[in-house]
Design a protein around this motif. Structure first.
Motif, PDB file in Angstrom:
ATOM      1  N   ALA A 285       0.834  -1.207   0.000  1.00  0.00           N
ATOM      2  CA  ALA A 285       0.000   0.000   0.000  1.00  0.00           C
ATOM      3  C   ALA A 285       0.866   1.253   0.000  1.00  0.00           C
ATOM      4  N   CYS A 286       1.958   1.218   0.741  1.00  0.00           N
ATOM      5  CA  CYS A 286       2.897   2.346   0.778  1.00  0.00           C
ATOM      6  C   CYS A 286       3.472   2.603  -0.614  1.00  0.00           C
ATOM      7  N   PHE A 287       3.857   1.543  -1.300  1.00  0.00           N
ATOM      8  CA  PHE A 287       4.438   1.696  -2.637  1.00  0.00           C
ATOM      9  C   PHE A 287       3.419   2.269  -3.621  1.00  0.00           C
ATOM     10  N   VAL A 288       2.177   1.840  -3.494  1.00  0.00           N
ATOM     11  CA  VAL A 288       1.125   2.375  -4.367  1.00  0.00           C
ATOM     12  C   VAL A 288       0.967   3.873  -4.137  1.00  0.00           C
ATOM     13  N   CYS A 289       0.942   4.278  -2.877  1.00  0.00           N
ATOM     14  CA  CYS A 289       0.807   5.705  -2.550  1.00  0.00           C
ATOM     15  C   CYS A 289       1.974   6.511  -3.106  1.00  0.00           C
ATOM     16  N   LEU A 290       3.192   6.007  -2.952  1.00  0.00           N
ATOM     17  CA  LEU A 290       4.356   6.730  -3.451  1.00  0.00           C
ATOM     18  C   LEU A 290       4.343   6.800  -4.973  1.00  0.00           C
ATOM     19  N   SER A 291       3.868   5.747  -5.618  1.00  0.00           N
ATOM     20  CA  SER A 291       3.788   5.745  -7.082  1.00  0.00           C
ATOM     21  C   SER A 291       2.832   6.815  -7.587  1.00  0.00           C
ATOM     22  N   LEU A 292       1.782   7.075  -6.807  1.00  0.00           N
ATOM     23  CA  LEU A 292       0.773   8.062  -7.192  1.00  0.00           C
ATOM     24  C   LEU A 292       1.114   9.469  -6.704  1.00  0.00           C
ATOM     25  N   GLY A 293       2.243   9.594  -5.997  1.00  0.00           N
ATOM     26  CA  GLY A 293       2.628  10.896  -5.473  1.00  0.00           C
ATOM     27  C   GLY A 293       1.882  11.302  -4.223  1.00  0.00           C
ATOM     28  N   TRP A 294       1.234  10.341  -3.573  1.00  0.00           N
ATOM     29  CA  TRP A 294       0.524  10.622  -2.323  1.00  0.00           C
ATOM     30  C   TRP A 294       1.498  10.446  -1.155  1.00  0.00           C
ATOM     31  N   TYR A 295       2.351  11.427  -0.955  1.00  0.00           N
ATOM     32  CA  TYR A 295       3.439  11.272   0.012  1.00  0.00           C
ATOM     33  C   TYR A 295       2.937  11.252   1.452  1.00  0.00           C
TER      34      TYR A 295
END
Length: 206
Positions: A32-42
């Protein structure tokens, strides 16, 4: 550092064992963390990263306090740690102004690959390559440095929590460099201990 003979009484364990279930949840939160970072949701990525890192303490505490300590846990826990740390630093190296440079991530990955290989060699020979204090300090600093880096690129920094004064680039750089130094030292420590253990004809190395 101590590398000891393995304990044949340690059970294989199941994924449903509480410590192993907590470790498995870390894998889910890491994705889930990686998905957020991929979308720029820091912001969301930072929260997921902190939650995932917290489970590393939780599963270890549960296993030591109430058990069971299992062979599955000994394999799954370091795997989850490496996926979390290596993955986050790969993302950070690609984020502008994260204060993490590509060569820093390469150093972290190299250390993990070397230690993982040495662990496999020692444990295949019947040794115990469990983490020691330098490895735990390394992980702690890696978590703190990554969290500060994510916070530095997060909109929270510009929203007044914490203020740019309390979270400047110098603070992030200090933790990143401290993390790199301890990471390198831990790699050397594990390497020397593993080489000594493999050269020794004794089952126990203290």
């Amino acid at each position: 550092m101590s590398i000891r003979g393995s304990n044949p009484e340690v059970p294989l364990g199941k994924l449903s064992d509480p410590p192993n279930a907590i470790t498995a949840s870390r894998l889910v939160v890491t994705v889930a963390c990686f998905v957020c970072l991929s979308l720029g949701w820091y912001r969301a990525g930072l929260v997921a990263f902190v939650l995932a890192a917290a489970t590393d303490w939780a599963d270890g505490y549960w296993a030591r306090r109430w058990g069971p300590i299992t062979k599955l846990g000994r394999v799954l826990d370091p795997l989850a740690d490496k996926l979390l740390i290596c993955g986050v630093y790969i993302y950070l190296a690609a984020i502008p102004d994260s204060r993490v440079l590509p060569w820093m991530t390469v150093l972290i990955l190299a250390r993990e690959f070397v230690v993982t290989t040495l662990r496999a060699m020692v444990e295949s020979a019947g040794g115990d390559f469990s983490a020691v204090w330098i490895g735990k300090w390394k992980f702690t600093l890696q978590v703190i440095a990554a969290a500060l880096s994510l916070l530095y690129v997060s909109p929270w920094r510009t929203a007044g929590w914490p203020t740019p004064v309390t979270l400047g680039a110098g603070l992030v750089d200090a933790f990143v460099w401290a993390m790199l130094i301890v990471t390198a030292i831990s790699g050397v420590t594990y390497t020397r201990a593993a080489i000594a253990a493999m050269r020794s004809s004794q089952p126990t190395l203290e």
